[in-house]
Write a protein that holds these residues in place. Structure first.
Motif, mmCIF file in Angstrom:
data_model
loop_
_atom_site.group_PDB
_atom_site.id
_atom_site.type_symbol
_atom_site.label_atom_id
_atom_site.label_comp_id
_atom_site.label_asym_id
_atom_site.label_seq_id
_atom_site.Cartn_x
_atom_site.Cartn_y
_atom_site.Cartn_z
ATOM 1 N N MET A 36 -11.396 10.618 1.765
ATOM 2 C CA MET A 36 -11.198 9.419 0.957
ATOM 3 C C MET A 36 -12.307 8.422 1.242
ATOM 4 N N ARG A 37 -13.005 8.048 0.237
ATOM 5 C CA ARG A 37 -14.099 7.108 0.478
ATOM 6 C C ARG A 37 -13.906 5.882 -0.374
ATOM 7 N N ILE A 38 -13.278 4.900 0.173
ATOM 8 C CA ILE A 38 -13.146 3.648 -0.561
ATOM 9 C C ILE A 38 -13.898 2.605 0.235
ATOM 10 N N HIS A 39 -14.929 2.110 -0.328
ATOM 11 C CA HIS A 39 -15.695 1.098 0.393
ATOM 12 C C HIS A 39 -15.662 -0.174 -0.389
ATOM 13 N N ILE A 40 -14.691 -0.929 -0.089
ATOM 14 C CA ILE A 40 -14.499 -2.167 -0.818
ATOM 15 C C ILE A 40 -14.677 -3.308 0.159
ATOM 16 N N ALA A 41 -15.513 -4.227 -0.223
ATOM 17 C CA ALA A 41 -15.673 -5.386 0.645
ATOM 18 C C ALA A 41 -14.453 -6.258 0.473
ATOM 19 N N HIS B 12 -27.254 23.816 28.889
ATOM 20 C CA HIS B 12 -25.989 23.128 28.656
ATOM 21 C C HIS B 12 -25.988 22.458 27.291
ATOM 22 N N ALA B 13 -27.064 22.701 26.537
ATOM 23 C CA ALA B 13 -27.249 21.948 25.306
ATOM 24 C C ALA B 13 -26.136 22.230 24.302
ATOM 25 N N GLU B 14 -25.648 23.495 24.289
ATOM 26 C CA GLU B 14 -24.633 23.845 23.309
ATOM 27 C C GLU B 14 -23.401 22.951 23.426
ATOM 28 N N THR B 15 -22.964 22.741 24.640
ATOM 29 C CA THR B 15 -21.781 21.898 24.817
ATOM 30 C C THR B 15 -22.095 20.473 24.409
ATOM 31 N N ASP B 16 -23.344 20.046 24.668
ATOM 32 C CA ASP B 16 -23.714 18.691 24.278
ATOM 33 C C ASP B 16 -23.679 18.530 22.764
ATOM 34 N N ILE B 17 -24.212 19.556 22.069
ATOM 35 C CA ILE B 17 -24.238 19.499 20.606
ATOM 36 C C ILE B 17 -22.813 19.446 20.069
ATOM 37 N N ALA B 18 -21.965 20.308 20.612
ATOM 38 C CA ALA B 18 -20.582 20.356 20.165
ATOM 39 C C ALA B 18 -19.911 19.000 20.362
ATOM 40 N N ARG B 19 -20.205 18.381 21.470
ATOM 41 C CA ARG B 19 -19.576 17.095 21.754
ATOM 42 C C ARG B 19 -20.041 16.040 20.765
ATOM 43 N N ARG B 20 -21.349 16.061 20.505
ATOM 44 C CA ARG B 20 -21.913 15.106 19.560
ATOM 45 C C ARG B 20 -21.272 15.276 18.194
ATOM 46 N N GLN B 21 -21.111 16.558 17.772
ATOM 47 C CA GLN B 21 -20.529 16.819 16.455
ATOM 48 C C GLN B 21 -19.094 16.314 16.383
ATOM 49 N N PHE B 22 -18.368 16.504 17.476
ATOM 50 C CA PHE B 22 -16.991 16.029 17.501
ATOM 51 C C PHE B 22 -16.941 14.519 17.372
ATOM 52 N N ILE B 23 -17.833 13.850 18.129
ATOM 53 C CA ILE B 23 -17.820 12.379 18.108
ATOM 54 C C ILE B 23 -18.097 11.866 16.700
ATOM 55 N N ASP B 24 -19.069 12.505 16.032
ATOM 56 C CA ASP B 24 -19.381 12.092 14.663
ATOM 57 C C ASP B 24 -18.181 12.295 13.736
ATOM 58 N N ALA B 25 -17.566 13.478 13.869
ATOM 59 C CA ALA B 25 -16.439 13.795 12.996
ATOM 60 C C ALA B 25 -15.293 12.824 13.253
ATOM 61 N N ARG B 26 -15.051 12.527 14.528
ATOM 62 C CA ARG B 26 -13.936 11.645 14.843
ATOM 63 C C ARG B 26 -14.188 10.244 14.302
ATOM 64 N N SER B 27 -15.455 9.813 14.442
ATOM 65 C CA SER B 27 -15.808 8.497 13.964
ATOM 66 C C SER B 27 -15.497 8.391 12.465
ATOM 67 N N GLU B 28 -15.870 9.443 11.729
ATOM 68 C CA GLU B 28 -15.616 9.429 10.297
ATOM 69 C C GLU B 28 -14.115 9.481 10.021
ATOM 70 N N ALA B 29 -13.400 10.316 10.781
ATOM 71 C CA ALA B 29 -11.955 10.446 10.596
ATOM 72 C C ALA B 29 -11.271 9.096 10.778
ATOM 73 N N GLN B 30 -11.699 8.368 11.794
ATOM 74 C CA GLN B 30 -11.058 7.077 12.058
ATOM 75 C C GLN B 30 -11.267 6.111 10.896
ATOM 76 N N GLN B 31 -12.487 6.140 10.324
ATOM 77 C CA GLN B 31 -12.764 5.268 9.181
ATOM 78 C C GLN B 31 -11.858 5.620 8.001
ATOM 79 N N VAL B 32 -11.753 6.938 7.765
ATOM 80 C CA VAL B 32 -10.975 7.385 6.615
ATOM 81 C C VAL B 32 -9.495 7.063 6.814
ATOM 82 N N ILE B 33 -8.986 7.274 8.009
ATOM 83 C CA ILE B 33 -7.574 6.961 8.291
ATOM 84 C C ILE B 33 -7.320 5.482 8.022
ATOM 85 N N HIS B 34 -8.252 4.679 8.492
ATOM 86 C CA HIS B 34 -8.091 3.238 8.310
ATOM 87 C C HIS B 34 -8.082 2.879 6.814
ATOM 88 N N ALA B 35 -9.071 3.419 6.100
ATOM 89 C CA ALA B 35 -9.186 3.115 4.676
ATOM 90 C C ALA B 35 -7.935 3.561 3.924
#
Lengths: 644, 232, 127
Positions: free
Chosen positions: A1-6, A527-550
């Motif tokens: 859901m992408r609602i970006h309303i000021a 150890h880079a693989e675990t780092d990449i996975a973590r980064r991807q999770f953080i990005d996804a979660r960040s987006e999820a939180q925005q969408v939940i809020h919206a």
């Protein structure tokens, strides 16, 4: 859901990368961040704000855990649980053994330099690599809390740290994937945290008695400019010394009773933890007792009971040792104790009432103890990070170099070129020439310290300045020594005759050369693989939180009335499933749940958008937001994994 | 080659646009040492070469320069901007540290003139003997303390305290002489600048400054030791 | 860049530290100072009937190089005649101790101290 309303409160455009402040301590480390409101906060984890600077390895030498869980294993696996790494940073193997005494793990000299290597279950680590494990844990903790990648940090060090120790700290940051924006002295950071910079002007003494080091700094404030006048300290003096003294006292009492704990690593650790418990309890109570399990040496536990007076008598000499550097720092600043307007206490050891009393006696005023002495440095580091990245604070820290910089001259005598307590950055340019015909290089040995003989100073590095073969005395090479704002030395050479720059190969005496850091970074790719996975999770979660809020905002609004109940149930189901997916700490389930929620809210989004468009007629802010189209930051693909 | 001229400083604005003093910079933004030599501390702070200076003005100049030039202002502008800021700030710091203190300022002016044998200061014999004896008295005091001889230590401390008072008085006299010599030097320097050549009065003033500074150094060493032994 | 053990030894174990009776007519005393750093040095010689320096003592309040220079100077003048001692040059000390340029004034101080002590001794003989 992408609602970006000021709507009523447009979300401030936040930087996609956060910069944090880190207090990398001997005993505990912390990470702090300045929020949108401009105030610094320490970021807490499940076990509270402190991350014990302890690293635990498995039997095979693989990293198992860092922080609290590692701390809990100290007694059980003393040979593969590493602590007090900070005391090994930038130091030689002999020094480490001499200072830390008997260590449960092996210490080696590294090939080609004097720097120390710690052997754990057959693997060898440099202190910066070990510290990087702690830094990575802090970085991770911050990323989880802030919901965005953390790539830059301000890290604090004791003011009295030399070049090698500062460089080692910077290397550790680099190995942990952090760009170290600045190395800041702990006392200076503490002064920032107290907000004393808001005083129009004044003079401050910061007394920093931590786990492993003692520091004192005298600062002068002037309208946002915090100028360090002098600094002093002892890198070999801290709460650890108090613990060791207590353990030694208890051990000798046990020896009198015929119980020899020497060589019993696990037992000594238990005694150490008991001593720490006693020490902490005696800061609040007049007497305290603790039980120590003495098995297998003795079945019944040892009952220790101490009075505060016992402790004070025992540690009085240690506390006295902190006062001499205070007097010296005052002398160096050209001040009397009565010239000091405020005294700030930093470090866990300043909780000890005797310490507070002696400091009060010296400066003739009660010291500031309002901010938790364990957190004050990290908070200050976060403020410095904010100053350097946002430009919203008109503040500046001017630090000094704690030690004089010199070069070896003929005869093994040190010629000082930058005096201690000089404001940094500081520089000096010296000219060199050759002493024999056709000499192709001039060897330079750079040292740090106050003594006159090379043997008594700290060797920083040796350089070879290349020169074209010429008759003796003809070449002229100007070498510029620059101590940067971090207190780290840089050397550049220039041929005075031709004006060409010279590359100078720097071989640090106790640190890692650039090649080594690069090699370690390459190794870190394992150890880079675990780092990449973590980064991807953080990005996804960040987006999820925005969408939940919206979605929640939309559901609470007028659009709700235009959607039927089945649809609402479905949306609520997907919301719940998205929330549940976050617990997996993996990107894929979050992405999948996110896609389902987006699908389920298509209708809701349309309705909400239509409503918003109607409202926009009456609301210019919304009109403007819409005329710019959707926020590109929200719709762009998630920035891919990055390794730095 | 760019010559950047002084513009109004705007504290609080991090960025590469922060103004610079009139140093000669090369194309890569480095200070061109070949052109400027080691930049003269007075020039770095935009001050005339005079010993008498308004320290309040110096403080203000230093603070505004350092606010604009400090590497922390350039942290987000990449390593090259930071490196340049490190170098510039180091010049400002070094100049300020040297010129802020009167004795150091005098020593710097003498250093600029070079080591001139005919202007060398020879401390009078009485001063040396006096300094030597006081040093021995401090030794005696420390020995008495080390041996735990409280009575002897107390007596020695009284002697040393009295001597300290006398030394402080002499130091104040030397400072007054130095201040007078500095005024002479400033006048001679101004006249020499106008004449476009060094006038004899300048060398005379320098000799007086060298004498004052040499004398002061003995007293300062002694006072440092006296202060230190008093706090032990 | 190794430096000789001899230098270190004079730094760590200076010889002939102490003093001789100042009023003794066979003792010459020189107190000198280096304005560069504010060091002070007292050097004394005791001359026998044959005009040979049989003992020398010094005390220096200053840096290690000044102490090493005076230690070496007292070692050298012992057993020399008054005339021979007058020929001692600071450059000899610089060479022997490998003193760097910034510490050359320390050797000058030692040379000055010997001259002053010799002058004091000669003045006493005339009196």
């Amino acid at each position: 859901m992408r609602i970006h309303i000021a709507a009523s409160s447009p979300a401030p455009k936040s930087d996609t990368r956060a910069t944090v402040g880190i207090d990398l301590g001997t005993t505990n480390s912390l990470v702090a961040f300045v929020g949108e409101d401009g105030t610094p906060h320490v970021i807490s984890g499940p076990d509270g704000p402190l991350v014990p600077s302890v690293i635990a390895f498995g039997k095979d030498g693989e990293l198992e855990c860092v922080g609290c869980p590692a701390n809990a294993r100290l007694c059980e696996y003393p040979d593969r649980t590493i602590y007090s790494v900070k005391r090994m940073m930038g130091r030689g193997a002999e020094e480490v053994v001499a200072e830390l005494g008997m260590l449960p793990y092996q210490v080696h000299r590294s090939a080609g330099s004097s720097a120390v290597r710690i052997e754990v279950c057959g693997r060898r680590f440099t202190p910066p690599e070990l510290s990087a494990f702690v830094l990575r844990e802090l970085k991770h903790r911050a990323e989880v809390a802030l919901g965005k990648p953390v790539e830059r940090a301000v890290i604090t060090v004791p003011a009295y740290f030399n070049d090698a120790q500062r460089q080692a700290t910077k290397d550790a940051g680099r190995l942990a994937g952090l760009e170290v924006l600045r190395i800041v002295n702990e006392p200076t950071a503490a002064a920032l945290a107290y907000g004393l910079d808001k005083r129009p002007q004044g003079r401050i003494a910061v007394y920093d008695f931590g786990g492993g080091t003692f520091d004192v700094s005298i600062l002068q404030l002037h309208a946002g400019l915090t100028e360090v006048l002098s600094t002093g300290g002892d890198t070999h003096l801290g709460g650890d010394d108090i613990d060791q003294l207590m353990v030694a006292t208890i051990a000798s009492q046990l020896a009198d009773a015929g119980i020899d704990v020497r060589g019993q690593l696990e037992l000594v650790q238990r005694l150490r933890q008991a001593a720490i418990a006693l020490k902490i309890a005696l800061s609040d109570a007049d007497k305290a007792s603790v039980q120590v399990d003495l098995r297998p040496l003795r079945q019944e536990p040892l009952q220790l009971e101490w009075q505060r007076a016992d402790l004070e008598q025992l540690i009085a000499p240690i506390v006295e040792r902190t006062l001499a550097p205070c007097r010296q720092a005052l002398r160096d600043a050209g001040l009397q104790p009565s010239d000091i307007d405020e005294v700030v206490m930093v470090g866990g050891s300043t909780r000890i009432p005797l310490v507070r009393q002696r400091v009060q006696d010296l400066f003739g005023r009660p010291p500031h103890v309002e901010i938790d002495p364990d957190q004050v440095v990290a908070l200050g580091a976060a403020l410095q990070a904010d100053i350097m990245t946002t430009g919203r604070r008109d503040m500046l820290l001017l630090d000094v170099t704690p030690l004089s910089l010199g070069i070896e001259t003929v005869g093994g005598v040190v010629s000082k070129i930058i005096q201690r307590n000089s404001s940094i950055p500081a520089s000096a340019t010296e000219e060199f020439t050759t002493s024999v015909d056709n000499q192709t290089g001039v060897v330079l040995h750079v040292l740090q310290g106050e003594r006159e003989l090379v043997a008594d100073c700290r060797s920083l590095a040796r350089f070879i300045i290349p020169v074209a073969p010429m008759p003796a005395g003809l070449p002229r090479v100007a070498v510029t020594f620059l101590i940067d704002a971090n207190g780290i030395l840089h050397v550049t050479g220039r041929d005075v005759r031709s004006g060409t720059e010279k590359t100078i190969e720097v071989k640090p005496s106790y640190g890692l050369c650039d090649e080594e850091v690069v090699r370690m970074l390459t190794e870190a790719f394992d150890h880079a693989e675990t780092d990449i996975a973590r980064r991807q999770f953080i990005d996804a979660r960040s987006e999820a939180q925005q969408v939940i809020h919206a979605t929640e905002v939309a559901l609470a609004g007028s659009a709700r009335a235009l959607i039927d109940d089945d649809e609402i149930d479905e949306i609520n189901g997907e919301l719940a499933s998205l929330r549940a997916s976050l617990a997996t700490e993996h990107a894929e389930p979050v992405r999948a749940a996110l896609a389902r929620l987006n699908q389920a809210t298509l209708h809701l989004a349309e309705v909400a958008l239509a409503g918003a468009l109607n409202a926009a007629v009456q609301n210019p802010a919304v009109e403007e937001a819409l005329s710019h189209g959707p926020d590109p930051a929200a719709s762009k693909p998630h920035h891919g994994p990055r390794l730095s | 080659m760019t010559v950047l001229h002084d513009t109004t400083l705007q504290p609080g604005t991090p960025g590469p646009s922060a103004p610079l003093r009139p140093w000669v910079l090369d194309d890569r933004g480095h200070v061109d040492l070949e052109r400027t030599g080691t930049p003269d501390h007075f020039a770095v702070l935009g001050l005339p070469r005079r010993l008498g200076l308004d320290t309040d003005h110096l403080d203000v100049t230093f603070r505004s320069l350092v606010r604009g030039l400090h590497p922390d202002r350039f942290a987000v502008h990449g390593p090259a901007a930071v490196a340049r800021a490190q170098w510039h700030t180091s010049l400002v710091n070094d100049a300020y540290r040297t010129l802020r203190n009167f004795d150091r300022r005098v020593a710097y002016v003498l250093e600029l003139a070079g080591d001139l044998r005919e202007e060398r200061y020879q401390p009078p014999a009485e001063l040396l003997v006096h300094v030597f004896e006081l040093n021995e008295a401090i030794d005696a005091m420390q020995d008495a303390r080390d041996e735990g001889d409280a009575e002897a230590a107390a007596q020695a401390e009284r002697d040393v305290r009295e001597a300290t008072a006398t030394i402080r008085e002499s130091r104040a006299e030397v400072t007054a002489r130095l201040v007078a010599a500095a005024a002479d030097w400033d006048a001679a320097q101004a006249a020499s600048e106008q004449a476009g050549a060094e006038l004899p009065a300048l060398a005379q003033a320098r000799t007086a400054l060298r004498a004052g500074l040499g004398h002061a150094r003995y007293l300062d060493n002694l006072l440092t030791r006296l202060d230190f032994s008093a706090t032990q | 860049m190794a430096y000789s053990d001899k230098v270190l030894d004079h730094y760590n174990n200076p010889r002939n530290v102490g003093s001789l009776p100042k009023s003794d007519p066979t003792v010459g005393t020189g107190v000198v100072g280096a304005p560069e750093c504010g060091d002070v040095m007292k050097l004394q010689i005791k001359v026998n009937a044959a005009g040979v320096i049989e003992d020398a003592r010094f005390k220096t309040f200053g840096c290690g190089s000044a102490i090493a220079s005076s230690s070496l100077a007292t070692e050298w003048v012992k057993g020399k005649t008054v005339e021979e001692a007058a020929n001692l040059r600071n450059t000899d000390i610089v060479q022997e101790l490998n003193l760097p340029p910034i510490k050359i004034h320390c050797s000058v101080l030692a040379e000055d101290a010997i001259r002053a002590a010799l002058a004091d001794y000669k003045a006493k003989q005339k009196a």
